[in-house]
Scaffold this active site. Structure first.
Site, short mmCIF file in Angstrom:
data_model
loop_
_atom_site.label_atom_id
_atom_site.label_comp_id
_atom_site.label_asym_id
_atom_site.label_seq_id
_atom_site.Cartn_x
_atom_site.Cartn_y
_atom_site.Cartn_z
N ARG A 1 -74.07 -12.11 -15.68
CA ARG A 1 -73.86 -12.97 -14.51
C ARG A 1 -72.39 -13.42 -14.44
O ARG A 1 -71.80 -13.46 -13.36
CB ARG A 1 -74.78 -14.18 -14.57
CG ARG A 1 -76.24 -13.86 -14.33
CD ARG A 1 -77.15 -15.03 -14.66
NE ARG A 1 -76.91 -16.18 -13.79
CZ ARG A 1 -77.46 -17.38 -13.99
NH1 ARG A 1 -78.27 -17.58 -15.02
NH2 ARG A 1 -77.20 -18.37 -13.16
N CYS B 1 -72.66 -23.89 -15.89
CA CYS B 1 -73.69 -22.84 -15.92
C CYS B 1 -74.06 -22.54 -14.48
O CYS B 1 -73.20 -22.53 -13.60
CB CYS B 1 -74.90 -23.27 -16.75
SG CYS B 1 -75.72 -24.77 -16.18
#
Length: 287
Positions: free
Chosen positions: A183, A242
């Site tokens: 990611r 995050c």
């Protein structure tokens, strides 16, 4: 200045909890949370079976609902109201666990540190460790008498996008991303619809899984090795990020567990950063 705490106070064992569960100065929190795609209902799971005496903390509900972002930090007043409702008063010791082992419990740990709770620990291994040892479970919820709780907000533990942007431009503090490497590099889609892939320019990659082993936080040697592999200097001020401010709290906990100051958490994280349209969202090369 960021808080530095004794790493020995961060975790308690299942044996310790079993021996101290009836203490009037302890309150146990089930802070389980799951990604929407899992289809799991943490409250329903709590009601079906939890550690006796635990109250359920709904991370999505006890949150700032005005931003449009998921589970953002609640106001001091809203958090205090919830603490009083579940009968967690000033001077008490909070013990937190989740149903994964070590996943969402750090989010409530960080939230409590933000609001000045001095005694807060996480159950090592969480609910899976408790169940694996055949320890008892309770069901349902029950009413409690409210207790006074006084929030003491610590702004040093919270970062907004302006603070993060300034940190990325200056290099101090260092910004570290807890999402997976795929990611981070833009090779995997974000789990939340509409979010682009990639990372903030200048951020470091430290996937939260790299600081966990067997559902528990790694020891200091393992944590230091993970920091070094990511190119981080754990002695420097750090902001953890995050996808939505959840697993960033695992990294904040990891720095504390290794004896370093608790890192600030970018509460909006990538969900807000992408929304703000800051920077180029291509797959920047990691440091």
């Amino acid at each position: 200045m960021p808080q530095t705490i004794d790493p020995a106070t961060l975790f308690v064992s299942t044996q310790w909890l079993s021996e101290n569960l009836a203490s009037p100065n302890i309150l146990l929190f089930d802070a389980s949370w799951h990604m929407p795609a899992t289809g799991r209902d943490p409250r329903a799971e709590y009601e079906a079976g939890h550690i006796p005496g635990a109250v359920f903390f709904d991370i999505d509900a006890v949150a700032d609902q005005s931003t449009g972002l998921p589970h953002m930090l609640p106001s001091p007043e809203a958090f205090a109201e919830e603490m009083r409702r579940v009968s967690f008063g000033d001077g008490m010791h909070a013990i937190i666990y989740d149903s994964v082992g070590l996943f969402s419990a750090p989010r409530l740990w960080w939230t409590m540190k933000v609001f000045g709770v001095e005694k807060v620990s996480i159950l090592a291994g969480g609910l899976p460790a408790w169940k694996a040892e055949g320890r008892p479970l309770g069901k349902g919820e029950f009413a409690r008498e409210p207790r006074p709780f006084t929030p003491k907000f610590d702004p040093a533990l919270v970062a907004d996008w302006k603070k993060v942007n300034a940190a990325l431009e200056s290099g101090a503090p260092q910004v570290v991303d807890a999402r997976s490497a795929e990611r981070f590099m833009g090779r995997a889609a974000e789990p939340r619809p509409g979010l682009r892939s990639g990372h903030m320019p200048g951020a470091y990659s430290l996937p939260f899984q790299s600081v966990i082993e067997g559902g528990k936080m790694k020891d200091k040697a393992g944590l230091d090795a993970a920091f070094a592999e990511a190119g981080l200097d754990p002695a420097k001020p750090t902001i953890a990020s995050c996808g939505s401010g959840m697993t960033a709290c695992i990294l904040s906990l990891a720095f504390a567990a290794a004896g370093h100051p608790i890192s600030a958490v970018y509460d909006g994280s990538w969900s807000e950063w992408d929304e703000k349209g800051r920077g180029d969202h291509q797959a920047f090369q990691a440091r």
